[in-house]
Design an enzyme around this catalytic site. Structure first.
Site: not given
Ligand code: PRP
Length: 197
Positions: A115-116, A119, A168, A181
């Site tokens: 995961e990136d 949150d 952010f 990105r």
């Molecule tokens: C982001 C990130 C995780 C998720 C984390 O994805 O890559 O998958 O949010 O959030 P959480 O811990 O509150 O569940 P995003 O929905 O932004 O999609 P993306 O990776 O396509 O930008």
């Protein structure tokens, strides 16, 4: 490169070269590369001789995954999932829909979710539950970034790049409205850039 040039380069990466919408660079390209190398070395040691499948979560994880897998010096397979969380207002609800599932079977294989950012942790908790039901040999998590202040569930990445404040952030795979990105660093977005959107 002498130290003067190196200092200039660092300054450039810290700010001058940033796109206008980035307030400041939080993690430079070099800091990230050093950390990814360390994470790759730790994963290499832990998964030596094991059948390892990296599961990248689209789209944010793509850059981290591409760099991390090249720092893992033991054979790996790679696959992807895409998920979308059903938002309730501006916060995630914890309900996640699978938009793209794995192509590979993971039964009896060692899985490392990549995961990136973690949150609230809701996406990750859901993914771990789903993948666990498919009977892998083990499930681990590698995340580049963690925002512990935002956590709603008790989940900690096994391999973590950086704990960051609740700002952010964009770049190195992370987006705002699908932009930024491709920035090579992680930067803090100027409030103007998302308040006007
Ligand atoms: C982001 C990130 C995780 C998720 C984390 O994805 O890559 O998958 O949010 O959030 P959480 O811990 O509150 O569940 P995003 O929905 O932004 O999609 P993306 O990776 O396509 O930008």
């Amino acid at each position: 490169m002498d130290s003067t040039n190196s200092a200039l380069l660092y300054e450039t990466e810290r700010g001058v070269d940033a796109v206008d919408d980035v307030q400041r660079v939080l993690l430079s390209e070099e800091e990230i590369a050093r950390k990814v190398k360390q994470l790759g070395a730790a994963i290499t040691e832990d998964y030596q001789g094991k059948d390892l499948v990296l599961v990248g979560i689209l789209k944010g994880a793509i850059i981290f995954l591409a760099d991390l897998m090249r720092e893992i010096k033991t054979p790996v397979n790679v696959d992807f999932m895409a998920v979308s969380s059903y938002a309730e207002g501006t916060t995630s609800s914890g309900v996640v829909r699978i938009l793209k599932d794995l192509d590979l079977s993971i039964e009896n294989r060692h899985i490392l979710i990549v995961e990136d950012i973690v949150d609230t942790g809701l996406t990750l908790e859901y993914l771990v539950d789903i993948l666990r039901s498919r009977h892998p040999a083990s499930i681990g998590v590698a995340a580049l970034l963690d925002k512990p202040d935002r956590r709603l569930v008790d989940i900690i990445p096994d391999y973590l790049g950086f704990s960051i404040p609740d700002e952010f952030v964009v770049g190195y795979g992370l987006d705002f409205a699908e932009q930024y990105r491709s920035l090579p660093y992680v930067g803090i977005l100027k409030p103007d850039a998302y308040q006007d959107a």
